[in-house]
Design an enzyme around this catalytic site. Sequence first.
Site, mmCIF file in Angstrom:
data_model
loop_
_atom_site.group_PDB
_atom_site.id
_atom_site.type_symbol
_atom_site.label_atom_id
_atom_site.label_comp_id
_atom_site.label_asym_id
_atom_site.label_seq_id
_atom_site.Cartn_x
_atom_site.Cartn_y
_atom_site.Cartn_z
ATOM 1 N N GLY A 24 9.733 -146.799 -43.855
ATOM 2 C CA GLY A 24 9.389 -146.987 -42.453
ATOM 3 C C GLY A 24 8.357 -146.002 -41.967
ATOM 4 O O GLY A 24 8.544 -145.344 -40.944
ATOM 5 N N SER A 25 7.234 -145.903 -42.684
ATOM 6 C CA SER A 25 6.282 -144.815 -42.415
ATOM 7 C C SER A 25 4.924 -145.282 -41.907
ATOM 8 O O SER A 25 3.927 -144.567 -42.031
ATOM 9 C CB SER A 25 6.092 -143.974 -43.683
ATOM 10 O OG SER A 25 5.854 -144.780 -44.820
ATOM 11 N N THR A 26 4.856 -146.464 -41.314
ATOM 12 C CA THR A 26 3.576 -146.933 -40.793
ATOM 13 C C THR A 26 3.276 -146.382 -39.403
ATOM 14 O O THR A 26 2.138 -146.476 -38.927
ATOM 15 C CB THR A 26 3.531 -148.467 -40.732
ATOM 16 O OG1 THR A 26 4.597 -148.944 -39.894
ATOM 17 C CG2 THR A 26 3.663 -149.073 -42.123
ATOM 18 N N GLY A 32 5.036 -143.627 -35.928
ATOM 19 C CA GLY A 32 6.097 -142.780 -35.411
ATOM 20 C C GLY A 32 6.443 -141.590 -36.273
ATOM 21 O O GLY A 32 5.578 -140.966 -36.907
ATOM 22 N N ILE A 33 7.729 -141.264 -36.317
ATOM 23 C CA ILE A 33 8.204 -140.109 -37.071
ATOM 24 C C ILE A 33 7.877 -140.256 -38.557
ATOM 25 O O ILE A 33 7.444 -139.301 -39.210
ATOM 26 C CB ILE A 33 9.715 -139.910 -36.855
ATOM 27 C CG1 ILE A 33 9.988 -139.454 -35.409
ATOM 28 C CG2 ILE A 33 10.285 -138.903 -37.844
ATOM 29 C CD1 ILE A 33 11.464 -139.383 -35.045
ATOM 30 N N GLY A 34 8.073 -141.440 -39.104
ATOM 31 C CA GLY A 34 7.798 -141.656 -40.520
ATOM 32 C C GLY A 34 6.352 -141.403 -40.874
ATOM 33 O O GLY A 34 6.038 -140.795 -41.907
ATOM 34 N N SER A 74 19.904 -138.661 -36.002
ATOM 35 C CA SER A 74 19.592 -138.519 -34.579
ATOM 36 C C SER A 74 20.656 -137.682 -33.909
ATOM 37 O O SER A 74 21.804 -137.625 -34.382
ATOM 38 C CB SER A 74 19.543 -139.898 -33.916
ATOM 39 O OG SER A 74 19.540 -139.803 -32.503
ATOM 40 N N TYR A 101 23.809 -147.964 -32.426
ATOM 41 C CA TYR A 101 22.851 -147.011 -32.977
ATOM 42 C C TYR A 101 23.542 -145.695 -33.307
ATOM 43 O O TYR A 101 23.354 -145.139 -34.401
ATOM 44 C CB TYR A 101 21.729 -146.792 -31.958
ATOM 45 C CG TYR A 101 20.706 -145.759 -32.359
ATOM 46 C CD1 TYR A 101 19.732 -146.051 -33.313
ATOM 47 C CD2 TYR A 101 20.685 -144.497 -31.760
ATOM 48 C CE1 TYR A 101 18.778 -145.111 -33.664
ATOM 49 C CE2 TYR A 101 19.733 -143.548 -32.111
ATOM 50 C CZ TYR A 101 18.782 -143.864 -33.065
ATOM 51 O OH TYR A 101 17.840 -142.936 -33.421
#
Length: 264
Positions: A14-16, A18-20, A141, A154
Amino acid sequence: MKIELNGRRALVTGSTAGIGRAIAEGLARAGASVVINGRSKERVETAVNELRALLPNAEFIGVVADVSTAEGFASLTAQVKDVDILINNAGTAYPKGFFEQNDADWLDIYQLNVMSGVRAARDYMPGMIQRGWGRVVFISSESAIAVPKEMIDYGVTKTAQLAVSRGLAELAKGTGVTVNAVLPGPTRSEIMSNWMKAAAEEQGITQDEAEQNFLDTTRPSSLINRFTTTEEVANLVVYVSSEQSSGTTGSSLRVDGGVVRSII
């Protein structure tokens, strides 16, 4: 302290954005070759091209795969056989009330937030253990500790990540492989920024004002009294991925701006 990850390969799910995305950039700046992962070919290609332009001497590999499914993860592992650093970042949250959710909603978020990391650790940790070195980091989180009533599903998935992380650290005892969880607080990630932008437009205020309203009403315990940046989260993750962090494992490390009122 100078962190060098030359010769290490990292996978950030999930690195496209934000945090990733920030983690991928941070690891690459430290010398690691980085696998960029996302569900969309367009987003993966865009991220890889932008990162290559930013860091022309770094190595980036793009892999399109939906890690929320067993089939998607099999596609990823077929293309990426081994990694030294595994960042289980893929995840999301849905602003949907508990009484409006059905079983499918719960199972969908569990597959992405929890099972993606379970699958990744199951596939990549044995090689790390055999080689005698590895880093596994779960991006959890502060909601794992202070479960928000507006996103109970979540919070449950983020708490589950802490349990998986600690259990895997126990399995890796004495192997040179460390497993930790990092707990961001409210962060200017893609998802949160989109939520705040929508709230700002609905209320006729600026995004900065919307973020401050969120902190005042939903996270009033924040000590920095602002959203953290994705880079601030990435800085901790890069350290935990390094040789210098070899004494830290089985831990839950907060970069939450002091939201969680705890001295440990």
